[in-house]
Design a protein around this motif. Structure first.
Motif, mmCIF file in Angstrom:
data_model
loop_
_atom_site.group_PDB
_atom_site.id
_atom_site.type_symbol
_atom_site.label_atom_id
_atom_site.label_comp_id
_atom_site.label_asym_id
_atom_site.label_seq_id
_atom_site.Cartn_x
_atom_site.Cartn_y
_atom_site.Cartn_z
ATOM 1 N N UNK A 136 0.825 -1.210 0.000
ATOM 2 C CA UNK A 136 0.000 0.000 0.000
ATOM 3 C C UNK A 136 0.857 1.257 0.000
ATOM 4 N N UNK A 137 1.788 1.353 0.920
ATOM 5 C CA UNK A 137 2.603 2.560 1.053
ATOM 6 C C UNK A 137 3.497 2.749 -0.165
ATOM 7 N N UNK A 138 4.054 1.674 -0.691
ATOM 8 C CA UNK A 138 4.914 1.789 -1.870
ATOM 9 C C UNK A 138 4.117 2.195 -3.097
ATOM 10 N N UNK A 139 2.910 1.656 -3.267
ATOM 11 C CA UNK A 139 2.056 2.061 -4.377
ATOM 12 C C UNK A 139 1.681 3.538 -4.251
ATOM 13 N N UNK A 140 1.282 3.958 -3.062
ATOM 14 C CA UNK A 140 0.908 5.359 -2.850
ATOM 15 C C UNK A 140 2.099 6.287 -3.100
ATOM 16 N N UNK A 141 3.288 5.864 -2.674
ATOM 17 C CA UNK A 141 4.495 6.667 -2.892
ATOM 18 C C UNK A 141 4.830 6.799 -4.373
ATOM 19 N N UNK A 142 4.435 5.808 -5.166
ATOM 20 C CA UNK A 142 4.679 5.826 -6.616
ATOM 21 C C UNK A 142 3.557 6.532 -7.375
ATOM 22 N N UNK A 143 2.581 7.105 -6.661
ATOM 23 C CA UNK A 143 1.530 7.864 -7.322
ATOM 24 C C UNK A 143 0.304 7.067 -7.689
ATOM 25 N N UNK A 144 0.007 6.014 -6.922
ATOM 26 C CA UNK A 144 -1.208 5.216 -7.143
ATOM 27 C C UNK A 144 -2.145 5.434 -5.960
ATOM 28 N N UNK A 145 -3.016 6.461 -6.004
ATOM 29 C CA UNK A 145 -3.829 6.781 -4.828
ATOM 30 C C UNK A 145 -5.141 6.014 -4.729
ATOM 31 N N UNK A 146 -5.580 5.389 -5.833
ATOM 32 C CA UNK A 146 -6.926 4.799 -5.878
ATOM 33 C C UNK A 146 -6.917 3.370 -5.325
ATOM 34 N N UNK A 147 -6.812 3.256 -4.015
ATOM 35 C CA UNK A 147 -6.622 1.962 -3.376
ATOM 36 C C UNK A 147 -7.654 1.755 -2.277
ATOM 37 N N UNK A 148 -8.420 0.659 -2.384
ATOM 38 C CA UNK A 148 -9.281 0.201 -1.301
ATOM 39 C C UNK A 148 -8.567 -0.921 -0.563
ATOM 40 N N UNK A 149 -8.813 -1.029 0.730
ATOM 41 C CA UNK A 149 -8.257 -2.117 1.541
ATOM 42 C C UNK A 149 -9.404 -2.892 2.163
ATOM 43 N N UNK A 150 -9.395 -4.194 1.989
ATOM 44 C CA UNK A 150 -10.429 -5.062 2.541
ATOM 45 C C UNK A 150 -9.802 -6.069 3.498
ATOM 46 N N UNK A 151 -10.463 -6.277 4.612
ATOM 47 C CA UNK A 151 -9.915 -7.174 5.626
ATOM 48 C C UNK A 151 -11.043 -7.745 6.467
ATOM 49 N N UNK A 152 -10.794 -8.889 7.090
ATOM 50 C CA UNK A 152 -11.799 -9.481 7.980
ATOM 51 C C UNK A 152 -12.154 -8.513 9.102
ATOM 52 N N UNK A 153 -11.152 -7.789 9.592
ATOM 53 C CA UNK A 153 -11.375 -6.790 10.636
ATOM 54 C C UNK A 153 -11.300 -5.409 10.005
ATOM 55 N N UNK A 154 -12.439 -4.740 9.931
ATOM 56 C CA UNK A 154 -12.518 -3.463 9.232
ATOM 57 C C UNK A 154 -11.652 -2.393 9.897
ATOM 58 N N UNK A 155 -11.559 -2.425 11.218
ATOM 59 C CA UNK A 155 -10.754 -1.417 11.912
ATOM 60 C C UNK A 155 -9.276 -1.523 11.530
ATOM 61 N N UNK A 156 -8.801 -2.738 11.269
ATOM 62 C CA UNK A 156 -7.404 -2.918 10.856
ATOM 63 C C UNK A 156 -7.167 -2.321 9.481
ATOM 64 N N UNK A 157 -8.135 -2.512 8.575
ATOM 65 C CA UNK A 157 -8.027 -1.933 7.237
ATOM 66 C C UNK A 157 -8.029 -0.415 7.311
ATOM 67 N N UNK A 158 -8.900 0.141 8.158
ATOM 68 C CA UNK A 158 -8.978 1.601 8.323
ATOM 69 C C UNK A 158 -7.682 2.156 8.909
ATOM 70 N N UNK A 159 -7.133 1.467 9.886
ATOM 71 C CA UNK A 159 -5.904 1.929 10.524
ATOM 72 C C UNK A 159 -4.746 1.917 9.535
#
Length: 281
Positions: A136-159
């Motif tokens: 996630x961080x490497x993609x964002x650093x390379x200029x890829x901002x359109x990223x959703x994160x999905x996880x069993x625990x939603x709070x972990x994805x949000x964090x």
């Protein structure tokens, strides 16, 4: 005397890094040797002192030391700091400098199969652990901002999303929400261990609504083709397994140590042969 390189981890007995890097040293005529060091957590500090005393040129770091190694380094790259983990260390005249090549290794692999620019690519990351964070961080650093994160625990994805220091769009989603909207994505990346040997029949989420030509990636490489990738290919997706990420993170480390960017195809073939398989579905 050969220049010394290495790997710190626990365990390291089954690592393919020594074979991969030592093959490259021979191939490029570099007088170096790469050794895997089994280091228990309580001995990490002493191991670093010992490697410094041996004037090691550089080393990789793997589980469980990627986070704890940071306290023993003299300097840490900004992206590695944001990721909160280091997998590659350079010895620069006695100063140990830490980097993280995992995320960029994944991106180099991804760039072999995507047709859009990263800035125009809609991405779903499944999982919120260390690999998800690096990607996630490497993609964002390379200029890829359109990223959703999905996880069993939603709070972990949000964090995970909230701790990224680079520009991000998108949302944190439940697995059910991601399944319902999976047709939106250009790239889907499984960073979890779901589907790893021996539980090879498991998949992280349903692909019932997947569109053909979507790029579906799984960072697992044992098995080479997970059930997730097999199902994606059956639905017409372009699939990408974890070998590319593994060899490219190693190639980036090799380049930092030697100044030589190696033949990634050679590295990939060595790993595939070692695994006893092939990459096609």
């Amino acid at each position: 005397m050969k220049k010394l390189y290495g790997l710190l981890g626990c365990p390291v007995e089954h690592s393919m890094s020594p074979e991969m890097h030592n093959d490259l040293f021979t191939y490029y005529g570099i007088d170096g040797y790469y050794h895997a060091f089994h280091v228990e957590a309580e001995n990490l500090g002493n191991a670093v002192i010992g490697l410094k005393a041996l004037n090691i040129e550089g080393f990789n770091v793997t589980i469980p030391h990627k986070v704890s190694i940071m306290r023993y380094l003299d300097e840490i790259d900004d992206i590695a700091l944001n990721i909160g983990a280091v997998n590659t260390v350079i010895n620069n005249n006695g100063k140990l400098i830490g980097y993280n090549t995992d995320g960029d290794g994944f991106i180099k692999s991804l760039e072999t199969v995507i047709t859009k620019s990263l800035s125009d690519t809609k991405i779903l990351i499944i999982g919120s652990g260390g690999a998800a964070r690096a990607i996630l961080i490497s993609l964002a650093a390379k200029g890829a901002p359109n990223i959703d994160v999905s996880n069993r625990t939603l709070t972990s994805a949000s964090q995970l999303r909230s701790e990224c220091q680079f520009k991000l769009k998108g949302s944190a989603l439940s697995l059910k929400e991601a399944e319902e909207n999976i047709q939106q994505y250009d790239v889907i990346i499984n960073t979890t261990s779901v589907g790893m040997h021996p539980n090879i029949d498991n998949i992280p989420l349903s692909l019932n609504k997947l569109l053909p030509h979507t790029v579906v990636s799984d960072i697992i490489y044992n098995p080479l083709q997970t059930s997730f990738l097999i199902e994606a290919a059956r639905r017409g997706a372009v699939t990408l397994n974890g070998v590319g990420m593994f060899v490219n993170q190693g190639a980036l480390a090799f380049h930092k140590w030697t100044g030589q960017f190696p033949d990634v195809n050679r590295m990939e073939q060595l790993v595939i042969n070692k695994l006893g398989g092939h990459t096609e579905c």
